[in-house]
Design a protein around this motif. Structure first.
Motif, short mmCIF file in Angstrom:
data_model
loop_
_atom_site.label_atom_id
_atom_site.label_comp_id
_atom_site.label_asym_id
_atom_site.label_seq_id
_atom_site.Cartn_x
_atom_site.Cartn_y
_atom_site.Cartn_z
N GLU A 133 0.82 -1.20 0.00
CA GLU A 133 0.00 0.00 0.00
C GLU A 133 0.86 1.26 0.00
O GLU A 133 0.54 2.26 -0.63
CB GLU A 133 -0.94 0.01 1.21
CG GLU A 133 -2.12 -0.92 1.07
CD GLU A 133 -3.01 -0.55 -0.11
OE1 GLU A 133 -3.54 0.57 -0.13
OE2 GLU A 133 -3.14 -1.38 -1.03
N TYR A 134 1.98 1.19 0.71
CA TYR A 134 2.89 2.34 0.74
C TYR A 134 3.46 2.60 -0.65
O TYR A 134 3.58 3.75 -1.07
CB TYR A 134 4.02 2.09 1.74
CG TYR A 134 5.07 3.18 1.76
CD1 TYR A 134 4.75 4.47 2.16
CD2 TYR A 134 6.38 2.91 1.35
CE1 TYR A 134 5.71 5.48 2.18
CE2 TYR A 134 7.34 3.90 1.37
CZ TYR A 134 7.00 5.19 1.77
OH TYR A 134 7.95 6.18 1.79
N PHE A 135 3.78 1.53 -1.37
CA PHE A 135 4.30 1.70 -2.72
C PHE A 135 3.24 2.33 -3.63
O PHE A 135 3.55 3.19 -4.47
CB PHE A 135 4.74 0.35 -3.30
CG PHE A 135 5.57 0.47 -4.54
CD1 PHE A 135 6.95 0.60 -4.46
CD2 PHE A 135 4.98 0.46 -5.79
CE1 PHE A 135 7.72 0.73 -5.61
CE2 PHE A 135 5.74 0.58 -6.94
CZ PHE A 135 7.12 0.72 -6.85
N LYS A 136 1.98 1.91 -3.47
CA LYS A 136 0.90 2.51 -4.26
C LYS A 136 0.74 3.99 -3.93
O LYS A 136 0.46 4.80 -4.82
CB LYS A 136 -0.41 1.76 -4.00
CG LYS A 136 -0.43 0.35 -4.57
CD LYS A 136 -1.74 -0.35 -4.25
CE LYS A 136 -1.74 -1.77 -4.80
NZ LYS A 136 -3.01 -2.48 -4.46
N LEU A 137 0.88 4.33 -2.65
CA LEU A 137 0.83 5.75 -2.26
C LEU A 137 1.96 6.53 -2.94
O LEU A 137 1.75 7.64 -3.41
CB LEU A 137 0.90 5.88 -0.75
CG LEU A 137 0.84 7.32 -0.21
CD1 LEU A 137 0.01 7.39 1.07
CD2 LEU A 137 2.24 7.89 0.08
N LEU A 138 3.17 5.94 -2.97
CA LEU A 138 4.29 6.60 -3.63
C LEU A 138 4.00 6.83 -5.11
O LEU A 138 4.32 7.89 -5.65
CB LEU A 138 5.56 5.74 -3.49
CG LEU A 138 6.35 5.84 -2.19
CD1 LEU A 138 7.58 4.95 -2.27
CD2 LEU A 138 6.76 7.28 -1.90
N GLN A 139 3.37 5.85 -5.76
CA GLN A 139 3.02 6.00 -7.17
C GLN A 139 2.08 7.19 -7.37
O GLN A 139 2.26 8.00 -8.29
CB GLN A 139 2.37 4.72 -7.70
CG GLN A 139 3.34 3.56 -7.88
CD GLN A 139 2.66 2.30 -8.37
OE1 GLN A 139 1.57 1.96 -7.91
NE2 GLN A 139 3.28 1.61 -9.31
N SER A 140 1.07 7.30 -6.51
CA SER A 140 0.13 8.42 -6.61
C SER A 140 0.82 9.75 -6.30
O SER A 140 0.59 10.75 -6.97
CB SER A 140 -1.05 8.21 -5.64
OG SER A 140 -1.75 7.03 -5.94
N TYR A 141 1.66 9.73 -5.30
CA TYR A 141 2.40 10.92 -4.86
C TYR A 141 3.29 11.45 -5.99
O TYR A 141 3.27 12.63 -6.33
CB TYR A 141 3.21 10.54 -3.62
CG TYR A 141 4.27 11.52 -3.19
CD1 TYR A 141 3.95 12.77 -2.66
CD2 TYR A 141 5.63 11.17 -3.26
CE1 TYR A 141 4.94 13.65 -2.23
CE2 TYR A 141 6.62 12.03 -2.83
CZ TYR A 141 6.27 13.28 -2.33
OH TYR A 141 7.25 14.15 -1.90
N TYR A 142 4.06 10.56 -6.61
CA TYR A 142 4.93 10.97 -7.70
C TYR A 142 4.12 11.50 -8.89
O TYR A 142 4.49 12.48 -9.53
CB TYR A 142 5.80 9.80 -8.16
CG TYR A 142 6.87 9.39 -7.17
CD1 TYR A 142 7.47 10.32 -6.34
CD2 TYR A 142 7.28 8.07 -7.07
CE1 TYR A 142 8.44 9.95 -5.43
CE2 TYR A 142 8.26 7.68 -6.17
CZ TYR A 142 8.85 8.63 -5.35
OH TYR A 142 9.80 8.26 -4.45
N ALA A 143 3.01 10.82 -9.18
CA ALA A 143 2.17 11.24 -10.31
C ALA A 143 1.57 12.63 -10.07
O ALA A 143 1.51 13.47 -10.98
CB ALA A 143 1.06 10.23 -10.55
N ASP A 144 1.17 12.90 -8.82
CA ASP A 144 0.49 14.16 -8.52
C ASP A 144 1.42 15.36 -8.47
O ASP A 144 0.96 16.50 -8.58
CB ASP A 144 -0.28 14.03 -7.20
CG ASP A 144 -1.50 13.13 -7.32
OD1 ASP A 144 -1.99 12.97 -8.45
OD2 ASP A 144 -1.94 12.56 -6.31
N ILE A 145 2.71 15.14 -8.28
CA ILE A 145 3.64 16.28 -8.29
C ILE A 145 4.32 16.44 -9.65
O ILE A 145 5.01 17.44 -9.88
CB ILE A 145 4.72 16.14 -7.19
CG1 ILE A 145 5.63 14.94 -7.44
CG2 ILE A 145 4.08 16.09 -5.81
CD1 ILE A 145 6.78 14.83 -6.45
N SER A 146 4.10 15.48 -10.55
CA SER A 146 4.80 15.51 -11.84
C SER A 146 4.37 16.67 -12.72
O SER A 146 5.21 17.28 -13.41
CB SER A 146 4.58 14.19 -12.59
OG SER A 146 5.23 13.13 -11.92
#
Length: 362
Positions: free
Chosen positions: A203-216
Motif C-alpha cells: 500500500e505504501y508503494f501505491k501511495l508513492l506512485q500516486s504521490y509521484y504522479a500528482d507532483i509531476s
C-alpha cells in the motif's frame, strides 16, 4: 516566440511519430523504385505505377503526427496500467486498423489521380479491391506498422528512462564529460517511515506512485527534469539558463498545492495525506555517460551533497523549504513572497558554513 515547458514536452513526444513515418515512407518508395524501375504497373495487382516519393511520404508524416497526437493526448491514458508488451500490442492493433483505413483512402486518391477518374468510381474501387487482396497491400501495412511500433517503443522507453536522457544518449551529447551549472531540488516525503509502517509495503508503494504522479505536472509546467527517484525522495533539476522568476520556488508551491487539492483523496484511500520538505542549491556539476552494462547520464559534484544536506535541515529550522545563499542570489522575483534569511550553519561533512534562506509564508 517562447513555448511553455508542457508544450515542448508534447512536441518532443509527438514529433518522433511524424519523423519516423516520413523517413520510412521515403525508404519504402526508394526500395519500390529500385525494384520496379520505370515499369508502368504493379506486377502483383495490375494497378498503375508512377514513381512519386514526396506525396506518400508527406501523407505518412502527417498520419504519423496524427498518431502521435492521439497517443499523447488520448490513447496513452487508456493504457496507463499493464505491462510494456501488452500496451505495445493493444496500441499497435488500434493503429494498424487506422493504417489499413488510411492506406485504402490514399490508394483511392492516388489511383484516381493516375487514371484521371473520380475516387469513388467503379474503376477505382476495382483497383482498390485488387490492391487490398494482394500481398503488396499487406507489405505496405506491415512497413507502416513497423514505423508506428518503433515510435511507440521510443515513446515508452523515453517515459521509462526520461525523455531528455534518451535523446542525449542518441545524440552522444554527454559521451565526453563536461562541467555545467545546474540547480538541484531534493524533495523528501515527511514521516515516510511511519506511513510505511502504518500502510504496509504494498500500500505504501501505491501511495508513492500516486504521490509521484500528482507532483509531476508541477515539475513539467515549471521546466524541471527528474534526475532520480530514491525511495521516497525525488531529485529535480534545472539548467541554470532556464531560470525565470525563480521557477524552482514556483514549482515547490505548485507541488504543495497539487497535494493539498488531493488531500481528501489520499485520506479516503490511504488514511494519510503525504507532505514533503525540500532543499535547493545551485552549482557546478560534471555531467557524462557512465556504465557498461547499463548506461546512464550521471551528475557528480558537491552541489548534490549540499542540496541533500540542506533538505535534511528543514526539520531543524521547522520549515518545509530551505535554499542556499548561492540560489538566493540568482533569484530575480517570485510573486509577492519575501525571502527570509535563517542565518549560517555548518552542514554535516562540510568544513565551511552555509547561509540558509526560506520564503516567509512557507
Amino acid at each position: 516566440m517562447t513555448f511553455s515547458p508542457r508544450f515542448k514536452r508534447a512536441l518532443y513526444q509527438i514529433l518522433p511519430f511524424g519523423v519516423i513515418s516520413f523517413v520510412l515512407s521515403i525508404s519504402y518508395s526508394l526500395v519500390e523504385k529500385g525494384i520496379l524501375g520505370d515499369h508502368p504497373i504493379y506486377p502483383s495487382t495490375g494497378n498503375p505505377y508512377k514513381y512519386n516519393w514526396l506525396i506518400p511520404s508527406i501523407v505518412a508524416g502527417i498520419f504519423g503526427l496524427f498518431v502521435g497526437v492521439m497517443e499523447f493526448f488520448f490513447i496513452s491514458k487508456w493504457f496507463k496500467k499493464g505491462s510494456f508488451a501488452l500496451k505495445l500490442l493493444f496500441k499497435s492493433t488500434i493503429y494498424i486498423l487506422l493504417i489499413i483505413l488510411l492506406t485504402i483512402i490514399v490508394s483511392s486518391v492516388s489511383t484516381a489521380y493516375e487514371i484521371d477518374a473520380e475516387p469513388f468510381s467503379p474503376e477505382v474501387w476495382q483497383y482498390n479491391y485488387n490492391f487490398v487482396t494482394s500481398f503488396a497491400f499487406w507489405t505496405v501495412v506491415l512497413y507502416v506498422t513497423l514505423g508506428i511500433v518503433v515510435s511507440l517503443f521510443y515513446t515508452e522507453v523515453s517515459t521509462i528512462i526520461g525523455q531528455n536522457v534518451l535523446l542525449n544518449l542518441f545524440t552522444g551529447k554527454y559521451h565526453t564529460p563536461f562541467e555545467e551549472k545546474r540547480i538541484f531540488m531534493f524533495l523528501d516525503m515527511k514521516s515516510s517511515t511511519t506511513i510505511a509502517e502504518q500502510l504496509g509495503h504494498v500500500e505504501y508503494f501505491k501511495l508513492l506512485q500516486s504521490y509521484y504522479a500528482d507532483i509531476s505536472d508541477a515539475i513539467i509546467d515549471h521546466g524541471g527534469s527528474i534526475y532520480q527517484y530514491v525511495g521516497d525522495e525525488v531529485v529535480v533539476m534545472w539548467k541554470l539558463k532556464t531560470i525565470r522568476d525563480a521557477r524552482p520556488l514556483s514549482c515547490f508551491r505548485a507541488m504543495e498545492k497539487s497535494l493539498a487539492d488531493k488531500k481528501e483523496k489520499y485520506i479516503k484511500r490511504y488514511g494519510v495525506a503525504p507532505t514533503f520538505k525540500a532543499g535547493i542549491h545551485v552549482g557546478v556539476v560534471t555531467t557524462g555517460e557512465i556504465g557498461k552494462i547499463k548506461r546512464e547520464i550521471v551528475f557528480t559534484g558537491d552541489v548534490l551533497n549540499t542540496a541533500a544536506r540542506i533538505q535534511g535541515l528543514c526539520n531543524t529550522y521547522e520549515v518545509n523549504l530551505l535554499f542556499s545563499e548561492q540560489f538566493a542570489q540568482i533569484i530575480e522575483t517570485y510573486e509577492d513572497l519575501t525571502i527570509k534569511a535563517l542565518g549560517e550553519t555548518e552542514l554535516r561533512g562540510k568544513g565551511e558554513k552555509v547561509r540558509l534562506f526560506t520564503i516567509k509564508n512557507v
